[in-house]
Scaffold this active site. Structure first.
Site, PDB file in Angstrom:
ATOM      1  N   GLU A  46      43.777 -33.490  -4.329  1.00 47.50           N
ATOM      2  CA  GLU A  46      44.342 -33.674  -2.992  1.00 47.50           C
ATOM      3  C   GLU A  46      43.668 -34.823  -2.239  1.00 47.50           C
ATOM      4  OE1 GLU A  46      44.398 -30.009  -0.841  1.00 47.50           O
ATOM      5  OE2 GLU A  46      45.736 -29.023  -2.251  1.00 47.50           O
ATOM      6  N   GLU A 119      51.257 -27.447  -6.470  1.00 47.57           N
ATOM      7  CA  GLU A 119      51.087 -26.201  -5.715  1.00 47.57           C
ATOM      8  C   GLU A 119      52.358 -25.968  -4.916  1.00 47.57           C
ATOM      9  OE1 GLU A 119      47.673 -25.718  -3.203  1.00 47.57           O
ATOM     10  OE2 GLU A 119      46.297 -26.547  -4.678  1.00 47.57           O
TER      11      GLU A 119
END
Length: 640
Positions: A46, A119
């Site tokens: 991320e 995700e």
């Protein structure tokens, strides 16, 4: 399986980046023989690409160098993610990995293909509690079903990963839920939530079709007139207290292999709700919910009723609050305690005054080595009838925990005949490029090995490479702006090499050490700052090296002692002796507890040879400071 090194929403300074690259290398070298791994994450999790494109590209090249058989990805927090700089432009030049992987983004036309969502489904974290009421539980199912429906209907998307399989302890506590993150298909005790049946129902029905009512059918839990049924049947009919509410085909998230059945305008009535599934017009099964009464007793059931007394075997024991008719009471929140009340010694893992969640909880029982028999456990709660569970523990027996190699002779581990190493593998260890000086720069170049190189025109800048083997070949570019480089081996005389060429050659062999004696060597390359008259500058670049080993194998006798590579380092009390039957007629031995030896090597395999005899005991072996593995070296008749 996707594997990722440490790092979360952060990219640090140069020291941090070097540590990350080291972590990446260690992860791939450790796990690349695992067939379940399909991709390596070659960038911090991320993280933003702002200012880090070259770093991300370099990490991708490290992954390809160590394992060219698998693709790379990098989990992004970009392309319009809230709270993150939209710094990564969605064009192919900026996607430096094989897969574009982004969290919680579902574009109809992905900016890069292949595209994968790494995700999804945390849209409604607050509704993921195992004790969620019906409206909340249905919303939580929606948060998983919507992305799944997107994956199945969009052939430009490779798929995605739901977050998460299980509720878990979370260090951040950004949901303010006592550090437990209620995002799973299963609760923290491994009990399924209704959303788990969304996935179970996607399997083909076979002999046991899935039919599951997501609603709890209690006065406390029925805050919606919508009923979800997850099933892989052709049709489902819903009954409330024996009255049919209709037979329908699956009607929600219709791109799934087995969509969801949504029944609307179903008013709650205390009693019974039943779903009947049909396949090819015939009844295939049913699911029944009955409105539960007050909790009156506890029920305990072990996942495994029999353990082995090896000291590691364990089982989870599920505890459920039920009413007088045995119905699960979903909103019971009684506090329980567990005690071993009889039998052989075990290790009980449980909290005191633990509160039921969704009327359930669990505890663990672990065997103690060589403590066989049976063990009894009692679960108590004030105002409820106690539960008792009995666990049998069988004796443990084994031969060698790690079987000894039954061989004779002087076989040796085989190493690869050569190693190719990219210039992005930086460091001071074996097979690494150690750049020194202020002029070195890193850049991508499509015609270079693995698409990148390092270069400098600063006189006095050097790069050194340590290697174990018999030969090294140094590759770089020849071009009209490249100068004269000085190469030396093991601190010896420098050899000047003119790297000028009128037309660029991006994969030129600049230096060959020739055949050396097997061992560790150091090649040093220096930017001289000089050039021939035709060159317009004096650059030197590094692209890759190729290292040859000694015949692909190395045999080391126990008398080769020291603290370096391919040497035996003895600690504690050891003795040397001669034995004509042993390799090179000698060996070392010890019978002192905790005496040890270590052996450092570079390669892919090592085999350890020793004597087995009636007076030799059990040795403990470990690799890279990992878990010890016991090997019994006893044998009635001596074998060297």
């Amino acid at each position: 399986m996707f594997e990722e090194p440490p790092g979360w929403q952060h990219v640090g300074d140069n020291e941090w980046k070097e540590n990350f690259k080291r972590n990446l290398e260690e992860m791939i070298l450790r796990d690349r023989n695992h067939p379940s791994i399909i991709s390596w994450s070659a960038r911090p999790n991320e993280s933003s690409s702002k200012g880090n494109i070259d770093f991300n590209r370099e990490c991708g090249n490290i992954s390809k160098e160590l394992d060219p058989t698998r693709v790379t990805h990098g989990v992004r927090w970009e392309f319009g993610m809230p709270g993150a700089p939209d710094s990564d432009t969605p064009d192919n030049d900026m996607v430096v990995n094989d897969l574009l992987t982004v969290n919680y983004r579902y574009p109809e036309n992905p900016p890069h293909i292949p595209y994968m969502v790494t995700e999804h489904s945390n849209d409604w974290w607050g509704d993921g509690y195992s004790w969620a009421k019906d409206a909340e539980a249905i919303k939580f199912i929606d948060s998983f079903a919507e992305p799944l429906d997107y994956f199945y209907r969009n052939d430009k998307v490779a798929g995605g990963f739901g977050w998460s399989m299980f509720d878990y302890d979370n260090e951040v506590n950004y949901t303010n839920t006592g550090h437990v993150f209620y995002s799973g298909l299963y609760d923290i005790f491994r009990h399924e939530k209704p959303v788990a049946y969304l996935y179970k129902s996607q399997a083909e029905p076979g002999s046991e079709p899935v039919i599951y009512i997501a609603n709890s059918w209690t006065a406390e839990g029925t805050n919606t007139d919508t009923v979800y049924v997850m099933s892989n049947c052709d049709e489902v009919e819903l009954f409330v207290n024996g009255v049919s509410k209709g037979k329908i085909e699956p009607n929600k998230y219709i791109n799934l292999p087995h969509p969801v059945y949504e029944f609307k305008n179903i008013s709650y009535e205390e009693g019974e709700i039943k779903a009947v599934g049909y396949i090819d017009g015939k009844q295939a099964g049913e699911c029944v919910r009955k409105t539960p009464g007050e909790a009156v007793r506890l029920v305990a059931e072990a996942d495994y009723s029999t353990l082995t007394a090896d000291g590691t075997d364990m089982t989870s024991v599920s505890v459920t609050a039920v009413d007088a008719q045995g119905n699960h009471v979903p909103f019971a929140a009684n506090k329980i305690n567990v005690a071993q009340t009889g039998g052989t010694k075990t290790t009980l893992i449980s909290e005191r005054n633990a509160e039921l969640e969704n009327g359930r909880i669990a505890f663990l029982v672990q065997s103690v080595r060589e403590q066989a028999g049976s063990a009894q456990f009692t679960v108590t709660s004030e105002g409820l009838e106690s539960a008792v569970v009995d666990i049998k523990i069988d004796p443990f027996s084994a031969n060698d925990l790690v079987p000894a190699v039954q061989m004779a002779g002087a076989a040796a581990p085989k190493f690869a005949n050569s190693y190719a190493v990219n210039d992005s593998r930086r460091g001071t260890g074996l097979y690494e490029f150690a750049y020194q000086g202020t002029g070195w720069l890193y850049a991508g170049e499509k015609t270079a090995h693995q698409g990148d190189n390092h270069y400098s025109n600063q006189a006095g800048d050097t790069v050194t490479i340590r290697f174990m083997g018999t030969n090294l070949k140094y590759y770089g570019a020849k071009a009209n702006n490249h100068g004269i480089a000085a190469f030396s081996i093991d601190g010896g005389m420098e050899n000047n090499v003119d790297c000028y060429s009128q037309n660029r050659d991006a994969n030129a062999l600049l230096f060959d050490t020739g055949i050396l004696e097997y061992g560790e060597h150091l090649v040093k390359v220096r930017v001289t700052g000089e050039k021939n008259a035709a060159a317009v500058d004096c650059y030197l670049n590094a692209d890759k090296i190729e290292v040859s080993a000694k015949g692909g194998q190395n045999v080391v006798n126990d008398h080769t002692t020291g603290n370096g590579e391919f040497q035996f380092s003895y600690s504690g009390t050891w003795a040397a002796s001669t034995d004509a039957a042993c390799y090179q007629g000698d060996n070392y031995w010890s019978n002192t507890k905790d005496a040890s030896l270590s052996f450092t090597f570079t390669g892919t395999s090592m085999r350890y040879y020793s004597t087995k005899a009636a007076n030799i005991g059990i040795a403990a072996f470990s690799i890279d400071n990992g878990q010890e593995q016991l090997v019994d070296l006893y044998q009635a008749n001596k074998a060297d």
